[in-house]
Design a protein around this motif. Structure first.
Motif, PDB file in Angstrom:
ATOM      1  N   UNK A   1     -65.391  96.386 -36.201  1.00  0.00           N
ATOM      2  CA  UNK A   1     -64.585  97.279 -37.006  1.00  0.00           C
ATOM      3  C   UNK A   1     -64.267  96.645 -38.360  1.00  0.00           C
ATOM      4  N   UNK A   2     -63.897  95.368 -38.347  1.00  0.00           N
ATOM      5  CA  UNK A   2     -63.559  94.684 -39.575  1.00  0.00           C
ATOM      6  C   UNK A   2     -64.792  94.517 -40.467  1.00  0.00           C
ATOM      7  N   UNK A   3     -65.958  94.355 -39.874  1.00  0.00           N
ATOM      8  CA  UNK A   3     -67.162  94.147 -40.679  1.00  0.00           C
ATOM      9  C   UNK A   3     -67.597  95.430 -41.374  1.00  0.00           C
ATOM     10  N   UNK A   4     -67.137  96.584 -40.911  1.00  0.00           N
ATOM     11  CA  UNK A   4     -67.516  97.846 -41.539  1.00  0.00           C
ATOM     12  C   UNK A   4     -66.725  98.101 -42.819  1.00  0.00           C
ATOM     13  N   UNK A   5     -65.569  97.495 -42.953  1.00  0.00           N
ATOM     14  CA  UNK A   5     -64.735  97.737 -44.122  1.00  0.00           C
ATOM     15  C   UNK A   5     -65.336  97.065 -45.344  1.00  0.00           C
ATOM     16  N   UNK A   6     -65.134  97.688 -46.487  1.00  0.00           N
ATOM     17  CA  UNK A   6     -65.668  97.091 -47.715  1.00  0.00           C
ATOM     18  C   UNK A   6     -64.704  96.007 -48.198  1.00  0.00           C
ATOM     19  N   UNK A   7     -65.201  94.975 -48.842  1.00  0.00           N
ATOM     20  CA  UNK A   7     -64.323  93.901 -49.314  1.00  0.00           C
ATOM     21  C   UNK A   7     -63.403  94.414 -50.423  1.00  0.00           C
ATOM     22  N   UNK A   8     -62.253  93.777 -50.548  1.00  0.00           N
ATOM     23  CA  UNK A   8     -61.305  94.166 -51.575  1.00  0.00           C
ATOM     24  C   UNK A   8     -61.844  93.780 -52.946  1.00  0.00           C
ATOM     25  N   UNK A   9     -61.657  94.654 -53.907  1.00  0.00           N
ATOM     26  CA  UNK A   9     -62.114  94.390 -55.267  1.00  0.00           C
ATOM     27  C   UNK A   9     -61.113  93.486 -55.957  1.00  0.00           C
ATOM     28  N   UNK A  10     -61.630  92.551 -56.735  1.00  0.00           N
ATOM     29  CA  UNK A  10     -60.758  91.638 -57.459  1.00  0.00           C
ATOM     30  C   UNK A  10     -60.246  92.324 -58.712  1.00  0.00           C
ATOM     31  N   UNK A  11     -59.010  92.045 -59.064  1.00  0.00           N
ATOM     32  CA  UNK A  11     -58.393  92.627 -60.248  1.00  0.00           C
ATOM     33  C   UNK A  11     -59.116  92.140 -61.495  1.00  0.00           C
ATOM     34  N   UNK A  12     -59.293  93.012 -62.487  1.00  0.00           N
ATOM     35  CA  UNK A  12     -59.946  92.558 -63.726  1.00  0.00           C
ATOM     36  C   UNK A  12     -59.070  91.583 -64.508  1.00  0.00           C
ATOM     37  N   UNK A  13     -57.762  91.539 -64.218  1.00  0.00           N
ATOM     38  CA  UNK A  13     -56.858  90.622 -64.918  1.00  0.00           C
ATOM     39  C   UNK A  13     -56.663  89.319 -64.167  1.00  0.00           C
ATOM     40  N   UNK A  14     -57.409  89.124 -63.069  1.00  0.00           N
ATOM     41  CA  UNK A  14     -57.224  87.927 -62.242  1.00  0.00           C
ATOM     42  C   UNK A  14     -57.631  86.685 -63.011  1.00  0.00           C
ATOM     43  N   UNK A  15     -56.842  85.637 -62.833  1.00  0.00           N
ATOM     44  CA  UNK A  15     -57.128  84.352 -63.470  1.00  0.00           C
ATOM     45  C   UNK A  15     -57.604  83.385 -62.399  1.00  0.00           C
ATOM     46  N   UNK A  16     -58.327  82.358 -62.792  1.00  0.00           N
ATOM     47  CA  UNK A  16     -58.747  81.367 -61.791  1.00  0.00           C
ATOM     48  C   UNK A  16     -57.528  80.642 -61.231  1.00  0.00           C
ATOM     49  N   UNK A  17     -57.651  80.191 -59.999  1.00  0.00           N
ATOM     50  CA  UNK A  17     -56.543  79.515 -59.331  1.00  0.00           C
ATOM     51  C   UNK A  17     -56.197  78.227 -60.045  1.00  0.00           C
ATOM     52  N   UNK A  18     -54.919  77.873 -59.990  1.00  0.00           N
ATOM     53  CA  UNK A  18     -54.453  76.646 -60.632  1.00  0.00           C
ATOM     54  C   UNK A  18     -55.000  75.431 -59.894  1.00  0.00           C
ATOM     55  N   UNK A  19     -55.234  74.372 -60.613  1.00  0.00           N
ATOM     56  CA  UNK A  19     -55.817  73.172 -60.041  1.00  0.00           C
ATOM     57  C   UNK A  19     -54.827  72.293 -59.317  1.00  0.00           C
ATOM     58  N   UNK A  20     -53.559  72.624 -59.331  1.00  0.00           N
ATOM     59  CA  UNK A  20     -52.557  71.796 -58.667  1.00  0.00           C
ATOM     60  C   UNK A  20     -51.859  70.885 -59.653  1.00  0.00           C
ATOM     61  N   UNK A  21     -50.955  70.083 -59.145  1.00  0.00           N
ATOM     62  CA  UNK A  21     -50.205  69.163 -60.003  1.00  0.00           C
ATOM     63  C   UNK A  21     -51.058  67.953 -60.352  1.00  0.00           C
TER      64      UNK A  21
END
Length: 149
Positions: A1-21
């Motif tokens: 059932x989970x494999x039939x769902x389409x993946x969530x679309x990423x926001x066009x305003x998404x930024x790359x994740x922070x690298x940490x401290x």
């Protein structure tokens, strides 16, 4: 059932994740694919939009994050912050032990609540005493006529 769902679309305003401290150790899984590693190490985009759409700002690639400059804190402010932190800690311990005493009905938690409540009341009483001593000293300093003999 989970494999039939389409993946969530990423926001066009998404930024790359922070690298940490800085100085923090980066841990990666050894089973990560080479493609995932390439995506993680790709440079940040050169154009970013902040605020209203249509306004773009160029980011320089070699620019580093600026260090935050802390103002010198006076001794009085430091003591006040420390006292505030202690009152907050005692309040949280009292609230937590009250919650656990009410939900578990354990005698040990009732004693812990009573002890933490007494500690909170005693510390507040001590703070009131310190404030009264401070006010008395300030009022004596203002009245220079009292020192005349």
């Amino acid at each position: 059932m989970r494999s039939m769902a389409r993946p969530l679309a990423q926001s066009p305003l998404a930024r790359p994740a922070a690298g940490g401290r800085p100085g923090q150790m980066h841990r990666t899984l050894s089973v990560a694919s080479a493609q995932h590693r390439e995506l993680a190490s790709s440079p940040a985009p050169l154009r970013r939009t902040h605020g209203e759409p249509g306004i773009a700002r160029l980011d320089s690639v070699g620019q580093h994050r600026r260090a935050v400059v802390h103002r010198a804190v006076s001794n009085r402010q430091e003591i006040r912050r420390r006292r505030t932190n202690i009152v907050f800690f005692l309040l949280m311990v009292t609230a937590g032990s009250l919650f656990l005493a009410a939900t578990t009905h354990a005698n040990s938690m009732m004693y812990a609540f009573a002890l933490s409540f007494l500690a909170l009341c005693g510390y507040c009483y001590r703070l009131v005493q310190l404030r009264q001593i401070e006010q008395r000293q300030n009022s004596y300093a203002d009245n220079s006529w009292m020192r005349a003999a």
